[in-house]
Enzyme design. Structure first.
Site, PDB file in Angstrom:
ATOM      1  N   GLY A 131       0.788  -1.235   0.000  1.00 47.24           N
ATOM      2  CA  GLY A 131       0.000   0.000   0.000  1.00 47.24           C
ATOM      3  C   GLY A 131       0.812   1.272   0.000  1.00 47.24           C
ATOM      4  O   GLY A 131       0.729   2.068  -0.917  1.00 47.24           O
ATOM      5  N   HIS A 148      -4.400  -7.724   4.930  1.00 54.39           N
ATOM      6  CA  HIS A 148      -2.964  -7.766   5.199  1.00 54.39           C
ATOM      7  C   HIS A 148      -2.725  -7.802   6.694  1.00 54.39           C
ATOM      8  O   HIS A 148      -3.411  -7.128   7.462  1.00 54.39           O
ATOM      9  CB  HIS A 148      -2.271  -6.536   4.601  1.00 54.39           C
ATOM     10  CG  HIS A 148      -0.897  -6.341   5.138  1.00 54.39           C
ATOM     11  ND1 HIS A 148       0.148  -7.172   4.805  1.00 54.39           N
ATOM     12  CD2 HIS A 148      -0.395  -5.463   6.043  1.00 54.39           C
ATOM     13  CE1 HIS A 148       1.231  -6.788   5.463  1.00 54.39           C
ATOM     14  NE2 HIS A 148       0.923  -5.763   6.218  1.00 54.39           N
ATOM     15  N   HIS A 187      11.738  -3.995   7.047  1.00 55.40           N
ATOM     16  CA  HIS A 187      12.204  -3.301   8.254  1.00 55.40           C
ATOM     17  C   HIS A 187      13.660  -2.888   8.166  1.00 55.40           C
ATOM     18  O   HIS A 187      14.189  -2.270   9.077  1.00 55.40           O
ATOM     19  CB  HIS A 187      11.980  -4.177   9.485  1.00 55.40           C
ATOM     20  CG  HIS A 187      10.540  -4.497   9.696  1.00 55.40           C
ATOM     21  ND1 HIS A 187       9.938  -5.596   9.137  1.00 55.40           N
ATOM     22  CD2 HIS A 187       9.558  -3.840  10.357  1.00 55.40           C
ATOM     23  CE1 HIS A 187       8.662  -5.607   9.458  1.00 55.40           C
ATOM     24  NE2 HIS A 187       8.407  -4.554  10.194  1.00 55.40           N
TER      25      HIS A 187
HETATM   26  N1  GLN Z   1      -1.457  -0.419   3.852  1.00 49.94           N
HETATM   27  C1  GLN Z   1      -0.587  -0.109   4.938  1.00 49.94           C
HETATM   28  C2  GLN Z   1       0.754   0.379   4.395  1.00 49.94           C
HETATM   29  O1  GLN Z   1       1.206  -0.105   3.426  1.00 49.94           O
HETATM   30  C3  GLN Z   1      -0.346  -1.295   5.820  1.00 49.94           C
HETATM   31  C4  GLN Z   1       0.545  -0.969   6.975  1.00 49.94           C
HETATM   32  C5  GLN Z   1       0.623  -2.033   8.014  1.00 49.94           C
HETATM   33  O2  GLN Z   1       0.267  -3.166   7.759  1.00 49.94           O
HETATM   34  N2  GLN Z   1       1.092  -1.716   9.186  1.00 49.94           N
HETATM   35  O3  GLN Z   1       1.380   1.219   4.966  1.00 49.94           O
HETATM   36 ZN    ZN Z   2       1.988  -4.724   7.623  1.00 51.38          ZN
END
Ligand code: GLN
Ligand code: ZN
Length: 767
Positions: free
Chosen positions: A439, A648, A701
């Site tokens: 996203g 997700h 990360h």
């Molecule tokens: N759609 C969100 C992003 O891509 C998902 C973030 C998440 O899962 N913490 O930032």
């Molecule tokens: Zn995530």
């Protein structure tokens, strides 16, 4: 009757500690300057509690980073790998401490940080103690003793040192080698606690608070025995100081007998989370044990309902006598924002229903005065509580009616997954191993500055929107060039995945300074859900539609799911969480349908926080999972079969909840798996997870760019475990914290890996 506090926020009213820590880490201020900031915060906190009239005031609750890490250093539990850090000339205890918290990459060393995990069911993270089979314990610094002395200088007899109790300290840690059970270390650990407590007693301490939150969890027989042994051993070797054991976040339940019979002076129980346990404790309490009633909610932002609290207090006083009763917040106030006084932008009617840490202290002392007969203090509280109960700002009949009318059919897609899958394949013509992202794209300083300038009034809304549109177009062009199959708009318009929706929904409010510590110097400012939730207008359609118009490729719409919005907000305490979640679910469902009507064929509903909502006690989990999954299904089921719903999750320990994840029935789920080398996919394989799945092929990360070969190998591994025709190719999570160069390089390799997989791996015919 005494009042007490269990712990106070230590970040400072204006996040002074965060700023000082970060400056110290950047080498911009000296250690003396940092400790001076800390001292100012501590002294101000003690003064605030003194002024509020609290009788027992915590000390040693301050921490530069985390109190569990402080305890590890107090007890000498320092993993071997940090030895070189202390050996470096000029390094102090604080440098070792921060090295353990954050890792150490200096002076030719590269040492990883200790693991961090959530403190029980809160959003506060602690540093997990690491134990070895030969683990030794010894008093390794004087911080707690110095803290007590400083506190005593200001508070006198009221100073109460706080320390994590020995059994919870062990249970919250981890064995770092095979062949032993950390609970067996209790025999070596307890003598050190005895030494600490005796030293504090000699310094003048009359009370010590030992936090044992694990006493309110499911315990094995052996763990229960460890509790009894630890406290009998301590009690036999200390005198002249009152031991208090504090529990919170859950009821004692089957551990009640054990807890009330510990040889201690006082037991603290959480009557906000578990009001029914008062009767259970009173039924078993032996003579002499004092009982601390946690009646003021330490984890939320609402004004205490005095009538309700007084009912508890009166009941306890009647049985025990006032001198065996203490009044307290339910847990440390670490988890609540600090001061409501500065929140002048909140509607005064609503603000009158709220209380932050400082206000909660006053509630504790007022409750004591009222319990002692001063009823003049009751009136204002009764009025505030009554106004909240009936206010039109909270209660919207239309919202309540709609939630009450949710039926099983609302949580049901029109057809079963295989039929939907066929229709979606006919519609999108995606290749096997379709590629996508989660996203967000990098939130560069430029993007963040746009928002800051808009806020300040330096940019008009039109100028801001135009700049966001530009960033979106660029990211789409670039995704097309790269050859990604399902595109995203990049989420450039969003500050935060919960705040963005909260700001547009009715029933939410935002604070100016309502920060709480999440970990180390990281603080969060959760939205406050105060009323029935509804969606006055479309929230994301404009951006998704704009993005979709820029390309012929499918554009994925991007939403945050109801459980995650609930979990990362301060929630209402006047109705069950499940009801609030259903209100959010209906609002997001409407947004899903609006996106579909705007032509968006693929919609992702992020549920990053479903797992962290799991109740602490196993017996409560099935009920939670039922309503959480159902809320997701309600959110996702308003659309046609041809519309593809993704979800997700930013983690992948699914073993214990896989059937519930499957019950969410998302057409596609993307999860975090790369760091575990796909091992965590086992749960899906074993369960024969029926829908499509995108196991993350690279870790977002770290700035490291993974090679194509690495990712192809991970895909091959995944294809061994799951039907290849169900697999998607994507990173572990959103890319908003990354920089562009590494993002581009990594995604280029990822697309190449998918192409290789298409060539090399056999994909059966779609089922
Ligand atoms: N759609 C969100 C992003 O891509 C998902 C973030 C998440 O899962 N913490 O930032
Ligand atoms: Zn995530």
């Amino acid at each position: 009757m005494l009042t007490q506090n269990m712990g106070y926020p230590r970040i400072g009213g204006h996040r002074e500690l965060k700023k000082a820590n970060e400056q110290y880490w950047a080498g911009k201020i000296s250690q003396d300057e940092l400790t001076a900031v800390a001292r100012t915060i501590k002294e101000a906190n003690w003064q605030t509690q003194l002024d509020a009239g609290i009788d027992l005031i915590p000390c040693n609750d301050f921490s530069y980073y985390d109190q569990t890490l402080d305890t590890s250093l107090l007890l000498g539990v320092v993993p071997q790998r940090y030895q070189p850090v202390s050996a470096i000339a000029g390094n102090t205890g604080l440098d070792l401490y921060f090295a353990m918290a954050r890792g150490y990459q200096k002076n030719g060393l590269d040492i990883t940080a200790m693991e961090m995990t959530k403190w029980l069911d809160t959003n506060y993270h602690y540093i997990v103690p690491e134990f070895t089979a030969q683990q030794a314990f010894r008093i390794s610094n004087d911080n707690i003793f110095n803290e007590y002395n400083s506190a005593k200088a200001i508070l006198g007899e009221k100073a109460k040192p706080v320390l994590i109790g020995p059994v919870s300290y062990l249970l919250l840690g981890k064995e770092k080698e095979a062949g032993f059970d950390r609970i067996d270390l209790v025999q070596r650990l307890v003598p050190v606690y005895v030494e600490i407590i005796n030293r504090l007693q000699q310094q003048g301490a009359t009370w010590i608070q030992l936090d044992e939150p694990c006493l309110a969890l499911d315990l094995s027989h052996k763990e229960k025995e460890a509790f009894a042994w630890a406290y009998h051993t301590i009690a036999a070797q200390v005198s002249g100081i009152k031991l208090q054991v504090a529990t919170y976040f859950e009821a004692l339940l089957d551990n009640t007998q054990l807890a009330v019979n510990l040889p201690i002076a006082a037991l603290h129980i959480d009557l906000v989370r578990a009001p029914q346990q008062l009767d259970e404790v009173l039924a078993l309490i032996p003579d002499k044990l004092e009982l601390s009633l946690g009646v003021v909610d330490g984890r939320n932002v609402w004004k205490n309902d005095y009538e309700q609290s007084l009912a508890h207090i009166d009941k306890a006083v009647e049985q025990l006598g006032a001198c065996r009763v203490l009044i307290a917040p339910s847990c440390s106030l670490l988890h609540s924002p600090i001061d409501l006084d500065g929140e002048t932008a909140i509607d005064p009617e609503i603000r009158n229903w709220m209380a932050f840490a400082k206000q909660k202290l006053h509630e504790v002392t007022e409750l004591k005065l009222i319990a002692q007969g001063d009823h003049t203090l009751l009136q204002a509280n009764l009025q505030a509580i009554a106004s909240r109960r009936t206010s039109q700002k909270v209660h919207k009949q239309a919202v309540k009616d709609r939630v009450a009318a949710i039926t099983a059919a609302d949580g049901q897609r029109k057809s079963a997954f295989p039929i939907r899958q066929r229709l979606q394949r006919e519609r999108f013509h995606l290749p096997s191993f379709p590629t996508t992202t989660i996203g967000s794209f990098p939130q560069t300083d430029d993007i963040r500055q746009l928002r800051a300038r808009l806020k300040k009034g330096d940019l008009t809304v039109e100028q801001y929107d135009a700049a966001i549109e530009q960033a979106t177009i660029e990211s789409i062009r670039w995704q097309e060039q790269l050859g990604l199959d399902v595109l995203v708009h990049g989420e450039f318009e969003r500050n935060d995945m919960v705040e963005y929706f909260g700001e547009q929904l009715d029933g939410f409010l935002f604070t100016k300074n309502g920060w709480v510590q999440s970990y180390g110097s990281r603080c969060v400012k959760p939205p406050v859900i105060y009323g029935d939730i509804s969606r006055p207008k479309d929230m994301t359609v404009r951006w998704s539609q704009f993005a979709a118009a820029q390309t012929n490729k499918p554009m994925k719409g991007m939403l945050t799911g109801p459980v995650t919005i609930l979990q990362w907000s301060f929630v209402r305490d006047d109705q069950p969480r499940e009801l609030t979640t259903n209100q959010i679910a209906l609002a997001i469902r409407d947004e899903v349908v609006a996106l579909e009507q705007a032509g968006i064929g693929i919609i992702q509903i992020d549920e990053a926080a479903i797992r962290e909502g799991l109740p602490l006690r196993k017996a409560k989990r099935p009920h939670y999972l039922d309503w959480a999954v159902n809320a997701f299904r309600v959110t996702a089921s308003g659309v046609e079969d041809q519309t593809q719903i993704h979800t997700h999750m930013c983690y992948s320990e699914f073993n214990d909840i896989i059937e519930h994840i499957a019950a969410m029935d998302a057409d596609v789920i993307t999860i975090e798996t790369s760091r575990s080398q796909m091992e965590l996919l086992q749960a899906f394989a074993h369960f024969e997870y029926p829908n499509e799945i995108g196991p993350g092929v690279y870790d977002i990360h770290s700035p490291r760019v993974p090679t194509t070969e690495e990712m192809t190998a991970l895909l091959a591994k995944a294809a061994d475990l799951l039907p290849a025709q169900h697999l998607w190719v994507n990173p572990d999570c959103g890319l908003k914290t990354r920089k562009w160069p590494e993002t581009k390089a990594a995604l280029e390799n990822m697309v190449a890996a998918a192409r290789q997989a298409r060539k090399q791996l056999k994909v059966g015919d779609p089922v």
